[in-house]
Design a protein around this motif. Structure first.
Motif, PDB file in Angstrom:
ATOM      1  N   MET A   1       0.846  -1.202   0.000  1.00 28.47           N
ATOM      2  CA  MET A   1       0.000   0.000   0.000  1.00 28.47           C
ATOM      3  C   MET A   1       0.880   1.249   0.000  1.00 28.47           C
ATOM      4  SD  MET A   1      -3.017   1.005   2.712  1.00 28.47           S
ATOM      5  CE  MET A   1      -3.959  -0.455   2.295  1.00 28.47           C
ATOM      6  N   THR A   2       0.515   2.235  -0.793  1.00 27.30           N
ATOM      7  CA  THR A   2       1.290   3.467  -0.867  1.00 27.30           C
ATOM      8  C   THR A   2       1.376   4.147   0.491  1.00 27.30           C
ATOM      9  OG1 THR A   2       0.567   3.800  -3.142  1.00 27.30           O
ATOM     10  CG2 THR A   2       1.446   5.720  -1.997  1.00 27.30           C
ATOM     11  N   ASP A   3       2.559   4.570   0.895  1.00 26.27           N
ATOM     12  CA  ASP A   3       2.747   5.281   2.156  1.00 26.27           C
ATOM     13  C   ASP A   3       2.483   6.760   1.902  1.00 26.27           C
ATOM     14  OD1 ASP A   3       3.449   6.378   4.518  1.00 26.27           O
ATOM     15  OD2 ASP A   3       5.459   5.508   4.631  1.00 26.27           O
ATOM     16  N   VAL A   4       1.307   7.229   2.330  1.00 27.97           N
ATOM     17  CA  VAL A   4       0.957   8.615   2.015  1.00 27.97           C
ATOM     18  C   VAL A   4       1.745   9.609   2.859  1.00 27.97           C
ATOM     19  CG1 VAL A   4      -1.368   8.028   1.269  1.00 27.97           C
ATOM     20  CG2 VAL A   4      -0.966   8.600   3.653  1.00 27.97           C
ATOM     21  N   ARG A   5       2.494   9.130   3.838  1.00 34.20           N
ATOM     22  CA  ARG A   5       3.286  10.077   4.632  1.00 34.20           C
ATOM     23  C   ARG A   5       4.330  10.776   3.774  1.00 34.20           C
ATOM     24  NH1 ARG A   5       4.767   5.962   9.409  1.00 34.20           N
ATOM     25  NH2 ARG A   5       4.927   4.657   7.564  1.00 34.20           N
ATOM     26  N   SER A   6       4.791  10.084   2.733  1.00 38.28           N
ATOM     27  CA  SER A   6       5.812  10.690   1.880  1.00 38.28           C
ATOM     28  C   SER A   6       5.262  11.062   0.512  1.00 38.28           C
ATOM     29  CB  SER A   6       6.982   9.711   1.697  1.00 38.28           C
ATOM     30  OG  SER A   6       6.511   8.508   1.099  1.00 38.28           O
ATOM     31  N   ALA A   7       3.935  10.853   0.321  1.00 37.43           N
ATOM     32  CA  ALA A   7       3.327  11.163  -0.965  1.00 37.43           C
ATOM     33  C   ALA A   7       2.661  12.527  -0.925  1.00 37.43           C
ATOM     34  CB  ALA A   7       2.291  10.096  -1.316  1.00 37.43           C
ATOM     35  N   THR A   8       2.417  13.068  -2.089  1.00 36.09           N
ATOM     36  CA  THR A   8       1.714  14.341  -2.187  1.00 36.09           C
ATOM     37  C   THR A   8       0.221  14.082  -2.100  1.00 36.09           C
ATOM     38  OG1 THR A   8       3.465  15.093  -3.657  1.00 36.09           O
ATOM     39  CG2 THR A   8       1.457  16.410  -3.604  1.00 36.09           C
ATOM     40  N   SER A   9      -0.507  15.039  -1.563  1.00 35.74           N
ATOM     41  CA  SER A   9      -1.953  14.900  -1.452  1.00 35.74           C
ATOM     42  C   SER A   9      -2.573  14.682  -2.821  1.00 35.74           C
ATOM     43  CB  SER A   9      -2.540  16.167  -0.814  1.00 35.74           C
ATOM     44  OG  SER A   9      -3.925  16.247  -1.034  1.00 35.74           O
ATOM     45  N   LEU A  10      -3.429  13.685  -2.931  1.00 35.59           N
ATOM     46  CA  LEU A  10      -4.116  13.405  -4.186  1.00 35.59           C
ATOM     47  C   LEU A  10      -4.906  14.624  -4.645  1.00 35.59           C
ATOM     48  CD1 LEU A  10      -5.284  11.493  -6.398  1.00 35.59           C
ATOM     49  CD2 LEU A  10      -7.072  10.915  -4.741  1.00 35.59           C
ATOM     50  N   LEU A  11      -5.636  15.243  -3.744  1.00 34.60           N
ATOM     51  CA  LEU A  11      -6.460  16.386  -4.124  1.00 34.60           C
ATOM     52  C   LEU A  11      -5.604  17.563  -4.577  1.00 34.60           C
ATOM     53  CD1 LEU A  11      -9.185  17.705  -4.425  1.00 34.60           C
ATOM     54  CD2 LEU A  11      -9.165  18.242  -1.984  1.00 34.60           C
ATOM     55  N   GLU A  12      -4.516  17.802  -3.888  1.00 33.26           N
ATOM     56  CA  GLU A  12      -3.623  18.887  -4.290  1.00 33.26           C
ATOM     57  C   GLU A  12      -3.093  18.645  -5.704  1.00 33.26           C
ATOM     58  OE1 GLU A  12       0.285  21.331  -2.604  1.00 33.26           O
ATOM     59  OE2 GLU A  12      -0.285  19.405  -1.739  1.00 33.26           O
ATOM     60  N   GLU A  13      -2.734  17.407  -5.987  1.00 33.68           N
ATOM     61  CA  GLU A  13      -2.237  17.080  -7.319  1.00 33.68           C
ATOM     62  C   GLU A  13      -3.317  17.284  -8.382  1.00 33.68           C
ATOM     63  OE1 GLU A  13       1.475  15.516  -7.808  1.00 33.68           O
ATOM     64  OE2 GLU A  13       0.907  17.295  -6.682  1.00 33.68           O
ATOM     65  N   LEU A  14      -4.537  16.878  -8.083  1.00 31.36           N
ATOM     66  CA  LEU A  14      -5.638  17.071  -9.040  1.00 31.36           C
ATOM     67  C   LEU A  14      -5.891  18.549  -9.282  1.00 31.36           C
ATOM     68  CD1 LEU A  14      -8.146  14.381  -7.736  1.00 31.36           C
ATOM     69  CD2 LEU A  14      -7.040  14.369  -9.978  1.00 31.36           C
ATOM     70  N   ASN A  15      -5.901  19.347  -8.226  1.00 33.85           N
ATOM     71  CA  ASN A  15      -6.151  20.786  -8.381  1.00 33.85           C
ATOM     72  C   ASN A  15      -5.040  21.477  -9.157  1.00 33.85           C
ATOM     73  OD1 ASN A  15      -8.564  20.681  -6.963  1.00 33.85           O
ATOM     74  ND2 ASN A  15      -7.651  21.295  -5.010  1.00 33.85           N
ATOM     75  N   CYS A  16      -3.834  20.933  -9.091  1.00 40.59           N
ATOM     76  CA  CYS A  16      -2.686  21.574  -9.745  1.00 40.59           C
ATOM     77  C   CYS A  16      -2.395  20.990 -11.119  1.00 40.59           C
ATOM     78  CB  CYS A  16      -1.446  21.456  -8.863  1.00 40.59           C
ATOM     79  SG  CYS A  16      -1.590  22.345  -7.302  1.00 40.59           S
ATOM     80  N   GLY A  17      -3.280  20.112 -11.601  1.00 40.97           N
ATOM     81  CA  GLY A  17      -3.095  19.583 -12.945  1.00 40.97           C
ATOM     82  C   GLY A  17      -2.096  18.461 -13.042  1.00 40.97           C
TER      83      GLY A  17
END
Length: 562
Positions: A1-17
């Motif tokens: 499972m992806t460790d979101v502690r080191s990942a970028t927020s999914l929503l932030e990525e969607l909003n930023c294209g």
């Protein structure tokens, strides 16, 4: 499972294209052991509610049974997330959500009370409290299942940053003296401890907002008559008055950043983390419960019903209603799983949890409206009318009223869209954390686990994400001062809704890819097709000039009664 502690927020990525499928590839799932614990808790909660609450009687009297609190405390329902070492159930956040869903499927008012205590109550702040008298008092209250909640809203309106309730230190410097009024306070009639907001008067912090944990048995506190709402009949909600209430100085909750009314103090990270998580319990869980009830009502209504010799369920529009409702139910599930099961620091999904309030409540409203239309084709009667004719009731009128309440609970939906857009969508652009020039998506690998139709939907989500980022960049450039864009609520509301649609579609696709279920693939297809239509309309609103002057002029005439 992806460790979101080191990942970028999914929503932030969607909003930023920058749509990132890698963040969705291992969609969070509840492990077997935790699921079994949740199953047992759901069973216990359901049994307790069925024994305690007679729903038709609550609807008739607009009140819960006398002494309704004690049986729920005995079932440890006011200790869902309280550690077992303190006498609680020690449930995970997702299991607490599941239990509240189960309670709401029987009766929403007690579910809301439990949800508010669980999410907004004093124990939610324990991780933030330093060692000392306040932490000791909150810990003891948590162990005793002392009901608590948040007393923030005032007669001047919840949206105002300043609080008219005041707090001043007494001459000895040992107590804050609180004076003022609060309205629409969940759990006020049954609470033993409330978190109260007030404006500090005097001293170096004059004019700033202070937060206090206030025992409700202190002299000078008056609980008014319970509010009578359109829905949620019997929910414990009432106004409060404070008249020279002396709160020990140690019971002030001080966080790192000063709470200035010049900024949106409620978005301070620590406060916002508690607030958005709490709405998963108080809004998302009941919304999911009402959606599930609508599906049950629909199944029962369509069973063996025929029109012109054909099963009613065979007609294409009926199938569309059923399918859209099933797809919307999956969307609610996807949002809940992402927001409450993602590993790592819960603050990482703060943005998604903020979006979840409107996604889940508005989705619920769509389902209820479709179900109302389906049953109304036969004749939409109250349960009372059906009973008089010797027919079983279905509860849809109650569900309709409760669903409408969820759209305004925790903030009216259109204002929440505006608030969310200015903080989460446009905030990063004004704060300089998004590049001024269009970026390139960090990945090109196609998603795995999706049907061909859903691969196309993900491609469309990616295209719309890039378009949305470019549109946000353009709007910020056209409104260099944040306050100027904030005044264009037509644009901010449309942007908030577009962002939420992007997120929900992405999450549905993420769950479908992880699941081996054909039903989930079909539900994702149906959901994303409908979401695409909604996003097309929102894109039009964001791209075409609105004549706000005409609306303002007509509004003045209409309000004048001319």
């Amino acid at each position: 499972m992806t460790d979101v502690r080191s990942a970028t927020s999914l929503l932030e990525e969607l909003n930023c294209g920058r749509p990132a499928w890698s963040l969705l590839a291992d969609f969070p799932e509840q492990d077997k052991g935790d699921a079994e614990i949740g199953n047992a808790a759901v069973h216990d909660a359901t049994a307790a509610m069925q024994k305690l609450v007679d729903v038709p009687e609550v609807e008739r009297t607009r009140s819960l049974p006398v002494n309704w609190v004690k049986p729920l405390q005995e079932a440890r329902l006011f200790g869902l997330t309280t550690p077992e070492s303190r006498g609680g159930r020690g449930l995970s956040p997702y299991n607490a959500y599941r239990v509240i869903c189960a309670i709401a499927q029987h009766s929403v008012p007690p579910a809301v009370s439990i949800a508010v205590h669980t999410g907004f109550g004093a124990s939610a702040y324990l991780p933030l409290l330093p060692e000392g008298p306040l932490r000791d008092a909150v810990t003891a209250a948590d162990a005793a299942q002392v009901i608590s909640g948040d007393a923030d809203t005032e007669p001047t309106g919840a949206a105002n940053r300043r609080r008219m309730t005041t707090a001043r230190l007494d001459e000895q410097g040992t107590h804050y003296v609180l004076d003022g009024h609060k309205v629409y306070i969940q759990n006020a009639p049954v609470a033993g401890l409330l978190r109260v907001s007030a404006t500090i008067v005097g001293g170096e912090e004059n004019g700033r907002v202070g937060l206090f944990f206030v025992p409700t048995d202190l002299p000078g506190i008056t609980v008014g008559e319970p509010h009578k709402f359109v829905g949620l009949r019997g929910v414990p909600n009432a106004p409060l008055s404070f008249a020279a209430v002396q709160v020990p100085r140690e019971f002030r909750f001080v966080i790192d950043s000063a709470l200035s009314t010049e900024q949106e103090w409620r978005l301070q990270d620590q406060l916002n983390d508690v607030s958005v998580r709490a709405r998963m319990y108080a809004i998302a869980a009941p919304a999911a419960a009402l959606t599930a009830l609508c599906q049950e009502i629909t199944r029962e209504f369509l069973r063996d019903r025929r029109v012109d010799g054909a099963d009613l369920s065979a007609y294409s529009e009926i199938q569309s209603i059923v399918a859209l409702n099933a797809a919307d139910m999956m969307a609610q599930e996807s949002v809940a799983r992402w927001c409450l099961l993602s590993p790592g620091d819960p603050a990482h999904v703060r943005r998604e949890q903020m979006a979840a309030k409107n996604i889940t409540s508005v989705t619920c409203w769509r389902v209820v409206e479709r179900t109302m239309s389906l049953l109304a084709a036969h004749g939409l009667e109250t349960d009372e009318g059906l009973t008089l004719r010797g027919l079983p009731g279905h509860g849809l009128e109650r569900i309709w009223r409760d669903a409408r309440m969820l759209r305004i609970s925790g903030g009216v939906d259109f204002f929440v869209d505006h608030f969310y857009a200015m903080s989460t969508v446009f905030g990063p652009w004004y704060e300089g954390s998004v590049p001024n020039q269009p970026g390139v998506s960090p990945e090109t690998a196609p998603p795995e686990g999706l049907s061909e139709r859903n691969e196309q939907h993900w491609a469309e989500v990616s295209e719309r994400s890039a378009w949305f980022a470019d549109r946000c960049r353009t709007l910020v450039a056209a409104h260099p001062r944040r306050v100027d864009l904030e005044k264009r609520q037509d644009l901010t509301i449309a942007a908030g809704r577009f962002s939420s649609e992007l997120l929900a579609a992405a999450l549905v696709l993420g769950q479908a890819a992880t699941s081996a279920s054909e039903e989930h693939q079909l539900a994702a297809d149906v959901y994303c097709t409908a979401a695409s239509t909604r996003m097309t309309g929102l894109a039009h609103e964001l791209s075409h000039r609105h004549d706000t002057e005409a609306a303002a002029a007509l509004s003045r005439i209409a309000l004048a009664g001319e």
